[in-house]
Design an enzyme around this catalytic site. Sequence first.
Site, PDB file in Angstrom:
ATOM      1  N   HIS A 176      -3.810   4.514   7.062  1.00  0.00           N
ATOM      2  CA  HIS A 176      -2.733   4.042   6.191  1.00  0.00           C
ATOM      3  C   HIS A 176      -1.376   4.376   6.780  1.00  0.00           C
ATOM      4  CE1 HIS A 176      -5.476   3.141   2.804  1.00  0.00           C
ATOM      5  NE2 HIS A 176      -6.171   4.164   3.285  1.00  0.00           N
TER       6      HIS A 176
ATOM      7  N   ASP B  31       0.830  -1.214   0.000  1.00  0.00           N
ATOM      8  CA  ASP B  31       0.000   0.000   0.000  1.00  0.00           C
ATOM      9  C   ASP B  31       0.863   1.262   0.000  1.00  0.00           C
ATOM     10  OD1 ASP B  31      -2.018   1.876   0.462  1.00  0.00           O
ATOM     11  OD2 ASP B  31      -2.212   1.396   2.593  1.00  0.00           O
TER      12      ASP B  31
END
Length: 556
Positions: free
Chosen positions: A367, A193
């Site tokens: 994140h 990611d």
Amino acid sequence: MSDKKLQIIPLGGLGEFGMNCMAIRYADDIIIVDAGMMFPDAELLGVDIVTPDFTYLEENREYVRALILTHGHEDHIGGVPFLLSQLAIPAYGTAFTLALVERRLEEHDMLDKVALNKVKPGEKLTIGPFSIEFIHVTHSLVSCVALAITTPLGVIIHTGDFKVDPTPTDNALFDLHTLADYGKRGVLLLMSDSTNVDRPGYTESERAVTPRLEDLFIRAPRRLVVSCFSSSIHRLQQIIDLAEQYGRKVALLGRSMNNTTEIAHDLGFLTIPNGILLRPQDIMQTAPSKLVTIVSGTQGEPMSALSRVAVDNHKSLTVEPGDTVAMSSRIIPGNEKNIYRMINHLSKRGADVIYGSMNPPIHVSGHGSAEELRLVLNLVRPKYFVPIHGEYRQLSRHAHLAQHLSHVGLQESFILESGDTLEIDRDGARKGAKVTVGRVCIDSGSIDEIVEPMVIRDRRHLSEDGFVLPIVAINKNSGKLEGMPEIVSRGFMSMEESSQVLKDARQVVIKTLENSTVEERGDWGVMQEKIRADLKRHINKQTARRPLILPVILEV
């Protein structure tokens, strides 16, 4: 080592945000990781949602074995009904992820047509030549997993969305040990990611929000309204716990908020004390200082609960002077105008609106920042690396971040965009041939309401240039004009500006008819095209504009 080829085929989510979908192919077996959607940008007029183009999977349908889901955010599961309506394949995911998928399948009357298979972190699954282990990761959502996919050519690690939260609110830690164990044994490819790669340091823990929320409970003199993403179960739990601590009842507003909390509570991810929930219809009868309302609609969506509250159009809640409204969410790029308009309305009603960056924070990201991404790279130490989930600038920066691994085995990083492919065999890795990708625009969220590119183009044309509608009555027998043509326009020019142009346009239509043969005047299709072409030329010459011209021929 096998002579067969391993292919990595991103169908969405690389070079863009949303629509995350990755196909992994070994010989004649394909598995799919995630099938997300994205919300349309301003150019896609009238479109409700956007999904990846699944043409590649349809063309290879006999080889597609399964869909594997990493977690339940819309950009990872929003396209599932549209994919599974085209391919009869089983789907695998955690119980919470599949419960969210079930709600979407129910909306499309597909629930009894799809095989959903629950898995738990730590479990392994074999599908054809792929052995898949589900690894628990921390994120802004509960029950999220990374995937360790063992293939005949080596191990692929797909992180899904993650941050390395050392103090998660549910005490379920990121399973770094399993990642490190795969790293020791050797990893062929890491896909990680990239969303927050341009943020230095570490992303704050979910618990970092608690002091700010607690301060709101202490200081809010009246009604407290908190808006957050309905999927933020950790955040919801913190709010409910503080409500119990400070003696406030909790009301939930918004369809998505009620649906998600019901699922999370049923599965044991959300603890709700007895007697703390309040029915929406009882909100305004409850003492304001004894109430917290959790509302969905953080992004200012026009018909969301918070948007309706902001303009005093919600049947259950009215914001009054002295109330406190806290926006415990990030502003997604592109939504700024809607969100700030909603905040303006709330402020006009006398509310104290809390939003944006502050310390302690009112919201933290789900994140990982640069140091967390570096940690995962150092643990996995892959032979090849492909950054995923982000725009090109983020993929590029993530690839640059991995360069330090070149002295411990990283041979090459590949920056792929949706439609690119990566091929790996015993001779190494290289970019392969492109595959068909794109965006499928859907109106009203219905599987068969696909909006063709031509329709989008016409909508954009209408929004920018307006339209001109010449209406002509022609005698069916003689082919002669019956009365003066009527010219109607909208979104073209102001009445004052267009009056002379449209007056001249009538003469152009009359002249076109006069210069046409009897046979042409008897064929309304030919006459429509002739009138359109002549009017287009005339209007463009007079105004330098190109409105959409739609001639209407009435046969009398």
